[in-house]
Every structure is written in structure tokens, then in C-alpha cells.
Write an enzyme that holds these catalytic residues in place. Structure first.
Site, short mmCIF file in Angstrom:
data_model
loop_
_atom_site.label_atom_id
_atom_site.label_comp_id
_atom_site.label_asym_id
_atom_site.label_seq_id
_atom_site.Cartn_x
_atom_site.Cartn_y
_atom_site.Cartn_z
N LYS A 188 0.84 -1.20 0.00
CA LYS A 188 0.00 0.00 0.00
C LYS A 188 0.88 1.25 0.00
O LYS A 188 1.49 1.59 1.00
CB LYS A 188 -0.92 0.05 1.22
CG LYS A 188 -2.03 1.09 0.99
CD LYS A 188 -2.65 1.63 2.24
CE LYS A 188 -1.89 2.78 2.84
NZ LYS A 188 -1.84 4.00 2.03
N GLY A 241 6.86 5.05 8.32
CA GLY A 241 6.00 6.22 8.43
C GLY A 241 6.16 6.86 9.80
O GLY A 241 7.23 6.78 10.42
N SER A 242 5.08 7.48 10.26
CA SER A 242 5.17 8.29 11.48
C SER A 242 5.17 7.43 12.74
O SER A 242 4.67 6.30 12.75
CB SER A 242 3.99 9.26 11.53
OG SER A 242 2.78 8.53 11.58
N GLY A 246 2.99 4.15 13.68
CA GLY A 246 3.81 2.98 14.03
C GLY A 246 3.38 2.37 15.34
O GLY A 246 3.25 1.15 15.47
N GLU A 263 9.79 1.28 10.66
CA GLU A 263 10.81 2.30 10.41
C GLU A 263 10.12 3.63 10.63
O GLU A 263 9.31 4.06 9.81
CB GLU A 263 11.28 2.22 8.95
CG GLU A 263 12.07 0.99 8.63
CD GLU A 263 13.46 1.01 9.26
OE1 GLU A 263 13.95 2.12 9.55
OE2 GLU A 263 14.01 -0.07 9.45
N CYS A 297 13.35 10.88 7.23
CA CYS A 297 13.25 10.45 8.63
C CYS A 297 14.59 10.60 9.35
O CYS A 297 14.62 10.82 10.55
CB CYS A 297 12.74 9.03 8.71
SG CYS A 297 13.62 7.90 7.63
N GLU A 398 9.89 16.03 15.45
CA GLU A 398 10.20 15.80 14.04
C GLU A 398 9.33 16.72 13.19
O GLU A 398 8.10 16.71 13.30
CB GLU A 398 9.94 14.34 13.67
CG GLU A 398 10.34 14.08 12.24
CD GLU A 398 10.23 12.61 11.84
OE1 GLU A 398 9.18 12.02 12.14
OE2 GLU A 398 11.17 12.09 11.22
P1 ADP Z 1 2.63 10.89 7.38
O1 ADP Z 1 2.03 11.45 8.63
O2 ADP Z 1 4.01 11.31 7.15
O3 ADP Z 1 1.74 10.99 6.17
P2 ADP Z 1 1.82 8.27 8.09
O4 ADP Z 1 2.50 7.48 9.13
O5 ADP Z 1 0.48 8.83 8.38
O6 ADP Z 1 2.83 9.35 7.65
O7 ADP Z 1 1.67 7.43 6.74
C1 ADP Z 1 2.59 6.47 6.27
C2 ADP Z 1 1.81 5.35 5.62
O8 ADP Z 1 0.98 4.74 6.59
C3 ADP Z 1 0.87 5.78 4.50
O9 ADP Z 1 0.86 4.77 3.49
C4 ADP Z 1 -0.47 5.85 5.19
O10 ADP Z 1 -1.57 5.70 4.34
C5 ADP Z 1 -0.36 4.67 6.15
N1 ADP Z 1 -1.28 4.72 7.30
C6 ADP Z 1 -1.72 5.81 7.97
N2 ADP Z 1 -2.55 5.45 8.97
C7 ADP Z 1 -2.64 4.09 8.95
C8 ADP Z 1 -3.34 3.11 9.73
N3 ADP Z 1 -4.14 3.45 10.74
N4 ADP Z 1 -3.18 1.82 9.41
C9 ADP Z 1 -2.36 1.44 8.41
N5 ADP Z 1 -1.68 2.31 7.63
C10 ADP Z 1 -1.81 3.62 7.89
#
Ligand code: ADP
Length: 496
Positions: A188, A241-242, A246, A263, A297, A398
Site C-alpha cells: 500500500k 512512516g510516522s 507505528g 521504520e 526520517c 520531528e
Molecule cells: P505521514 O504522517 O508522514 O503521512 P503516516 O505514518 O500517516 O505518515 O503514513 C505512512 C503510511 O501509513 C501511508 O501509506 C499511510 O496511508 C499509512 N497509514 C496511515 N494510517 C494508517 C493506519 N491506521 N493503518 C495502516 N496504515 C496507515
């Protein structure tokens, strides 16, 4: 057919239409789509399916069936897996220019950065193609009347959730080792940058990857990512991601004890000692925070400078920020592109605008692009702040934007303490000519990656990953393979 909207740049005709499930290009079950924008202009460039739980379930079922039904994994020889990965690498190289352009249109980064990313994607598939035939087990000695075979097996169906700052590279970083080990995948991409993941699926298909082995679902986190976390047919989640998401993933996956690799973020220290090679340190430290618009990151966002060279470094950082040219990533002369979205721009600007009242001194702000063409783009000029300590939010949190904080220090003990004064532990850079000081400091910094006299290189053959709240597990190199393998003992009684 492509995902591109009418009037979009011609190269987008190369992005397939639909998402990729079980070897087919399909719409969402309810037919819904969402738009992706060119962050330099704010214009809509493509529409892709908006996957929800039902679509994700189809993709997971396809990946499960491909794994259990023997279309990949242990039923396909390692040589054949390697051959397909090599072919994917070749196809990425052949299509380099179009992938570079698509990546820039989707996420904004400058040409040099995008070229670096796509070249590394090609290398990533080549590198893990090599590993596919070298994953071996062990035969520990257990006595004379038994044989104990320790074998490595693919973990199964992997849900790979990636961010928008290095869209194709972050996807390849997970997809390549997952395929090399024999796992099947539901990928995804981030909702802001779905296009090169679709191109990757098209490349895999052309390279001969069997249907269902690599599925790509486009959609939003909660709608298209979350369903993978709770689906019992998914064995493993790997996420970049964030920190907030995470944590949520780790918690949710705990219910089924799914394997998880995370990560996450960083607030990386960049330490310049008094004897540093100063010109390199200034250029490298500036690149470490302003490269990729600061949407990194591991960005060296906390710049600690020894008092003896403080004024020169601050002046140098300002000069470096001043030389940055903002514009479309597609323009050769651009050295900083827009941020990925209006939301990200607003987030970063809230930090910049709030910093002076929070105790930071705004030393410098760079120039915005002049052309009207970019009036609706998501640009943020690079900023340099002086901070007295970690009390201002910009020195602690961050930001994921081009915002440098510079902090003065006098003693080694002091800077090591400051460097470690963070919940994160992803990376650190140390600039000095004293090898003992460099290595001693590197050992004491609690981070997964430490650069000495450099900042940001991430060779795919080596290791990536964070201490503390920067993550769980490791990626890149041979270390990534562990994330996609289970280990089994087969015990043979030879004694009768
Ligand atoms: P940012 O805040 O930098 O956009 P995110 O951590 O929100 O980073 O997003 C990183 C990835 O995680 C994206 O592909 C996003 O769609 C996905 N994502 C965000 N929320 C969820 C969730 N609750 N479950 C699974 N994937 C998620």
C-alpha cells in the site's frame, strides 16, 4: 488506459489504470477514486482507485492463494525468483527516465534526488536477486544419533505500508527482500504518492512475476492500510512512516502477534566538533537537513556546533540555505522542490511561525519560487534557527521539512548527552578529524546509523533502522532478509 487526468503531463500515460490485484488491473469494488496532485503546481494529475476493506480483502486473498497454492515461495526455485528480480531491475533501468519524471510529478523532489532514488530501486532488485539463491540454513551439532536441520522459510503474506517521501525506493526496500525470500505481498503506497507503486506492479508483471504475488492497493491509511493489520491471512506487516501510526500498528498487530517491522521518525543529531573539516561539514550538514526538502526520517535536524567554530558554521549554514533554488523538481536548476502536500506545508509552517515565541531565533529564511506558475504549489523556504537548548518544539519534534536548528556546545560529555536527549534513535552524523573522538562518540550515540564526516548515505548493501522509538527491526542488506523469514528446526532421529 492510464490513471492520468486529461491535460496531465504526457509521461503519466505510462501509469496503468486501476490497482493491481491477482494479476489484474481493477477498480475499487464501489468504483470510488481519489486524486493525486503535482505538489509544485497544486494541479490534479491522476485518479486512482480508493481501496477499502473489501478491496484489501481481495488483495490479501490473492496473496494468500499465491503463497499457499505454490505460485511463489518454496514451490518456485530460488533461481527462478532471482531471474525475475533481475528482470525487474533491468526494466527499472530501461524506464529510468519516465519513472524519474512520474516520481517528481507525484512527490515534488528535484531531478538529482529522483534519479538517485530510481537508480537505487534498480540496484535494490539486483541486490536481492543475488540473495534469493544464498539464503541457507544450518546444521548445528546435536549428538551422534540425530540430525538437526535449521531451515529458513518465507514468513508468508506481507502487508507493506510505505510513505510518500521516497515512494518507489521505500516500496522497493520492502518488496525486493520480501520477494527474494519467497513471500507474497500486498503493497500500500501512501495516498499522496501512489503512482510509482503501480508502475512497479506493471514492471513485475512484465518481468514474469506470477499473478497474486505482488498486489498493490491504492488508498488511505485507515481505509486501505488498517484492514491488513487485522486480517488473519496476513502474517507480517512492514511499515515506514510516522511514530504515531507505528505505535498504533504495533498495538493492533499484537492481537494476532503478527510479525512487525517499523521504520519510524527521527530527530537526528549532527555534531560538528572544533577540528572538523569545516567546509565539508557545512555543506554536508546543510544537505543533511535541506536534502529532499527535509522530508527525510534521518534528516540531521539538530545541528550541534562546538563554540570554537560556531560563528563560521552558522554563517556557512545561512550561505548554503541562501544558495538553494526552489522550483519544479523537473527543472535541472532546481535544488529544492515543494513539500508533498498542502497539509505538510501547513504543518511545517506552523512550526516555523511558532518558533520565535517558543525561544528560537530565526536567523535566516530562503527565497520562495518567483514564477506565478508555482503560486499554488506547496513550497516552504529553507530556514535556519538558533536554539539555546531543546526547549523550543522545533528542537525536539520531528518536523519533516527544511528547518535546521543550530545549538552551541563546549564539552564532549555535554554534546553526547544532548544528542541522546530524544525519544528517537534513528541516525547521527559526527564531523571531526580525530578518529578516536569520532569512534568513541559513534559508540555512545544511541542510534541505528552513525555517519562520520558525512550525512545521509544509505547504501542498500548495509543496514538501516532505529534505536528507541525510531523503530523495530532492521532493513537493507542481509539484515532485511530476517524480517521476511521464519526459522524452523527439523530434527531427525538417526538412532532408530
Ligand atoms: P505521514 O504522517 O508522514 O503521512 P503516516 O505514518 O500517516 O505518515 O503514513 C505512512 C503510511 O501509513 C501511508 O501509506 C499511510 O496511508 C499509512 N497509514 C496511515 N494510517 C494508517 C493506519 N491506521 N493503518 C495502516 N496504515 C496507515
Amino acid at each position: 488506459m492510464s490513471s492520468a487526468v486529461e491535460g496531465a503531463p504526457a509521461v503519466l500515460a505510462r501509469v496503468p489504470s486501476g490497482m493491481h490485484i491477482n494479476g489484474e488491473w481493477v477498480a475499487a469494488l464501489d468504483g470510488e477514486e481519489f486524486e493525486t496532485l503535482d505538489p509544485a503546481t497544486g494541479r490534479v494529475i491522476a485518479r486512482v482507485p480508493r481501496a477499502r476493506a473489501g478491496d484489501v480483502a481481495r488483495a490479501v486473498a490473492a496473496a494468500r492463494e499465491a503463497f499457499d497454492g505454490g505460485r511463489w515461495g518454496e514451490s518456485v526455485s530460488a533461481r527462478d525468483r532471482a531471474r525475475i528480480l533481475h528482470r525487474m531491475s533491468d526494466l527499472v533501468r530501461e524506464r529510468r527516465d519516465e519513472l524519474v519524471e512520474i516520481e517528481i510529478l507525484d512527490c515534488g523532489k528535484p531531478l538529482a534526488d529522483a534519479r538517485g532514488d530510481i537508480d537505487e530501486v534498480a540496484f535494490m532488485f539486483e541486490y536481492y536477486a543475488g540473495w534469493a539463491t544464498k539464503i541457507a540454513g544450518d546444521i548445528p551439532p546435536v549428538g551422534t544419533d540425530a540430525l538437526s536441520l535449521v531451515v529458513r522459510e518465507p514468513v508468508g503474506v506481507c502487508g507493506l505500508i510505505v510513505p510518500w517521501n521516497y515512494p518507489m525506493l521505500m516500496a522497493a526496500q520492502k518488496v525486493a527482500p520480501a520477494l527474494a525470500t519467497g513471500c507474497t505481498v500486498v503493497l500500500k503506497p501512501a495516498e499522496q504518492t501512489p503512482l510509482t507503486a503501480l508502475c512497479m506492479a506493471a514492471i513485475a508483471e512484465e518481468a514474469g512475476l506470477p499473478a497474486g504475488v505482488l498486489n498493490v492497493v491504492t488508498g488511505f491509511g485507515v481505509e486501505a492500510g488498517e484492514p491488513m493489520l487485522t486480517d488473519e491471512r496476513v502474517d507480517k506487516i512492514s511499515f515506514t512512516g510516522s511514530l504515531a501510526v507505528g505505535r498504533h500498528i504495533q498495538r493492533t498487530c499484537a492481537d494476532q502477534l503478527k510479525r512487525v517491522t517499523l521504520e519510524l521518525g527521527g530527530k537526528s543529531p549532527n555534531i560538528i566538533f572544533g577540528d572538523a573539516p569545516l567546509d565539508d561539514a557545512i555543506v554536508g550538514s546543510a544537505a543533511g537537513i535541506f536534502g529532499n526538502q527535509g522530508e527525510v526520517c534521518s534528516a540531521g535536524s539538530r545541528i550541534f556546533v562546538h563554540s570554537s567554530v560556531y560563528d563560521r558554521v552558522l554563517e556557512g549554514m545561512v550561505a548554503e540555505a541562501g544558495a538553494i533554488r526552489l522550483g519544479s523538481g523537473l527543472d535541472e536548476s532546481t535544488t529544492m522542490g515543494p513539500l508533498v502536500s498542502a497539509r505538510q506545508r501547513d504543518r511545517v509552517m506552523a512550526y516555523v511561525d511558532g518558533a520565535p515565541a517558543d525561544g528560537a531565533r530565526h536567523v535566516f529564511s530562503g527565497a520562495m519560487p518567483e514564477s506565478d506558475e508555482f503560486a499554488d504549489g506547496f513550497f516552504v523556504a529553507p530556514s535556519v534557527f538558533e536554539v539555546p537548548d531543546h526547549s523550543p518544539a522545533i528542537a525536539r519534534e520531528e518536523i519533516f521539512g527544511p528547518v535546521a536548528t543550530v545549538l552551541r556546545f563546549d564539552e564532549v560529555e555535554e554534546v553526547v548527552r544532548l544528542a541522546n536527549q530524544t525519544e528517537y534513535g534513528l541516525a547521527a552524523a559526527i564531523w571531526t578529524r580525530d578518529i578516536n573522538l569520532a569512534l568513541n562518540t559513534a559508540r555512545r550515540v544511541r542510534a541505528g546509523v552513525v555517519w562520520i564526516n558525512d550525512s545521509q548515505p544509505a547504501p542498500s548493501e548495509s543496514l538501516w533502522g532505529g534505536y528507541k522509538q525510531s523503530g523495530v527491526g532492521r532493513e537493507l542488506g542481509p539484515y532485511a532478509l530476517d524480517a521476511y523469514l521464519e526459522t524452523k528446526q527439523i530434527y531427525v532421529n538417526l538412532g532408530g
